[in-house]
Design an enzyme around this catalytic site. Structure first.
Site, PDB file in Angstrom:
ATOM      1  N   LYS A   1       0.840  -1.225   0.000  1.00  0.00           N
ATOM      2  CA  LYS A   1       0.000   0.000   0.000  1.00  0.00           C
ATOM      3  C   LYS A   1       0.864   1.260   0.000  1.00  0.00           C
ATOM      4  O   LYS A   1       0.764   2.110   0.881  1.00  0.00           O
ATOM      5  CB  LYS A   1      -0.952  -0.013   1.193  1.00  0.00           C
ATOM      6  CG  LYS A   1      -1.800  -1.287   1.288  1.00  0.00           C
ATOM      7  CD  LYS A   1      -2.734  -1.260   2.460  1.00  0.00           C
ATOM      8  CE  LYS A   1      -3.559  -2.522   2.569  1.00  0.00           C
ATOM      9  NZ  LYS A   1      -2.798  -3.718   2.970  1.00  0.00           N
TER      10      LYS A   1
HETATM   11  O1  NUP Z   1      -9.035  -3.234   2.424  1.00  0.00           O
HETATM   12  C1  NUP Z   1      -8.235  -4.164   2.556  1.00  0.00           C
HETATM   13  N1  NUP Z   1      -8.540  -5.176   3.385  1.00  0.00           N
HETATM   14  C2  NUP Z   1      -7.713  -6.253   3.570  1.00  0.00           C
HETATM   15  O2  NUP Z   1      -8.057  -7.157   4.337  1.00  0.00           O
HETATM   16  C3  NUP Z   1      -7.036  -4.212   1.835  1.00  0.00           C
HETATM   17  C4  NUP Z   1      -6.180  -5.307   1.984  1.00  0.00           C
HETATM   18  N2  NUP Z   1      -5.063  -5.346   1.289  1.00  0.00           N
HETATM   19  N3  NUP Z   1      -6.529  -6.318   2.861  1.00  0.00           N
HETATM   20  C5  NUP Z   1      -5.625  -7.488   2.978  1.00  0.00           C
HETATM   21  O3  NUP Z   1      -6.335  -8.614   2.476  1.00  0.00           O
HETATM   22  C6  NUP Z   1      -5.195  -7.832   4.391  1.00  0.00           C
HETATM   23  O4  NUP Z   1      -3.985  -7.196   4.718  1.00  0.00           O
HETATM   24  C7  NUP Z   1      -5.028  -9.345   4.284  1.00  0.00           C
HETATM   25  O5  NUP Z   1      -3.774  -9.652   3.716  1.00  0.00           O
HETATM   26  C8  NUP Z   1      -6.071  -9.772   3.252  1.00  0.00           C
HETATM   27  C9  NUP Z   1      -7.354 -10.307   3.842  1.00  0.00           C
HETATM   28  O6  NUP Z   1      -7.085 -11.401   4.635  1.00  0.00           O
HETATM   29  P1  NUP Z   1      -8.196 -12.244   5.420  1.00  0.00           P
HETATM   30  O7  NUP Z   1      -9.065 -11.299   6.162  1.00  0.00           O
HETATM   31  O8  NUP Z   1      -8.956 -13.006   4.363  1.00  0.00           O
HETATM   32  O9  NUP Z   1      -7.385 -13.127   6.307  1.00  0.00           O
END
Ligand code: NUP
Length: 259
Positions: A90
């Site tokens: 990010k």
């Molecule tokens: O808005 C976001 N929400 C999110 O959960 C943007 C993300 N990049 N993530 C990422 O997605 C978070 O850091 C994690 O790696 C993944 C979701 O993981 P989980 O909730 O399915 O374990």
């Protein structure tokens, strides 16, 4: 190093998605143990799920814990399974810093990275987009995150300078994702109504990546109907009794509308 650096990321992930018949991106957020244990765990999860996923997204904590040399080897192994890789950092800094980080991730072998559009274009993310696209790396921009407090930033009303029109922040970001030729936009699976609105703005030009299915309470079917192109799924797969089976079930559900 990269999976197939002859084509842009957007095309590569679409091809993998079609050939594996899945819209699931595996999120690997693991950081406990010694570097070799973590990379061993990561590759074991990829091995169990490789037929049901179309890419692997790594958390920054995972790559930091593994270290650069072992990460290069890990990404090579993931590429051997035919899967593109995404680093979820990010990026949100000034141009020089963003570009240096982008170069470093490119050197490790990543096929795409995530950026935070709050940094803006000039003196912010322009250098990252330019470097990434010259190297056929994908750039995925946050448009509306999945967690509850995302409404504080992405959901706030902003007044446009030119038209004085009030619109939600995320709509500005969805438009920027199109203007900037982003290879993807993150919109949380926890907010299907926002996915639908973002899809109206971005159409087919910028695919929507939705995290938040399962553990965070998002529903895959509702997001899919609203317009999600790819689901980023971590714990509901990695912490399942059988990650392979869990990934297979999500994969099946993720392509239901394609039939
Ligand atoms: O808005 C976001 N929400 C999110 O959960 C943007 C993300 N990049 N993530 C990422 O997605 C978070 O850091 C994690 O790696 C993944 C979701 O993981 P989980 O909730 O399915 O374990």
């Amino acid at each position: 190093l990269r999976q197939n650096s002859q084509k842009p990321f957007k095309e590569r992930i679409l091809e993998t998605s079609r050939s594996n018949n899945t819209r699931v991106v595996l999120a690997l957020d693991i950081h406990d143990g010694r570097p070799l244990d973590i990379s061993g765990h990561a590759i074991d999860l990829v091995k169990q799920t490789c037929d049901s996923i179309c890419a692997v997204k790594f958390g920054r904590q995972t790559i930091l814990s593994i270290g650069p040399d072992e990460s290069i080897e890990l990404l090579r192994q993931v590429h051997d399974y035919g899967l593109p890789t995404i680093i979820d950092d990010k990026l949100n800094d000034i141009d020089e810093t963003n570009e240096a980080i982008t170069r470093t991730y490119s050197g490790l072998g990543f096929d795409a990275l995530t950026v935070n559009p709050f940094a803006g274009w000039e003196g912010g993310l322009e250098s990252t987009f330019t470097f990434a696209h010259e190297h056929l790396m994908g750039v995925i921009a946050l448009v509306y995150m999945s967690h509850p407090a995302a409404s504080e930033g992405y959901g706030q009303q902003v007044i446009r300078k030119e038209s004085k029109e009030r619109i939600p922040q995320f709509e500005v970001f969805a438009k920027k994702a199109v203007e900037w030729h982003a290879d993807g936009a993150v919109v949380g699976a926890t907010r299907p109504d926002i996915i639908q609105r973002a899809k109206e703005i971005m159409g087919k030009t910028v695919p929507i990546f939705s995290p938040g299915v399962g553990t965070q309470g998002g529903d895959l079917g509702r997001s899919l109907k609203a317009g999600t192109d790819y689901f980023i799924i971590g714990r509901s797969i990695t912490k399942a009794q059988s990650p392979g089976k869990a990934a297979q079930e999500f994969a099946r559900a993720s392509v239901l509308l394609d039939a």
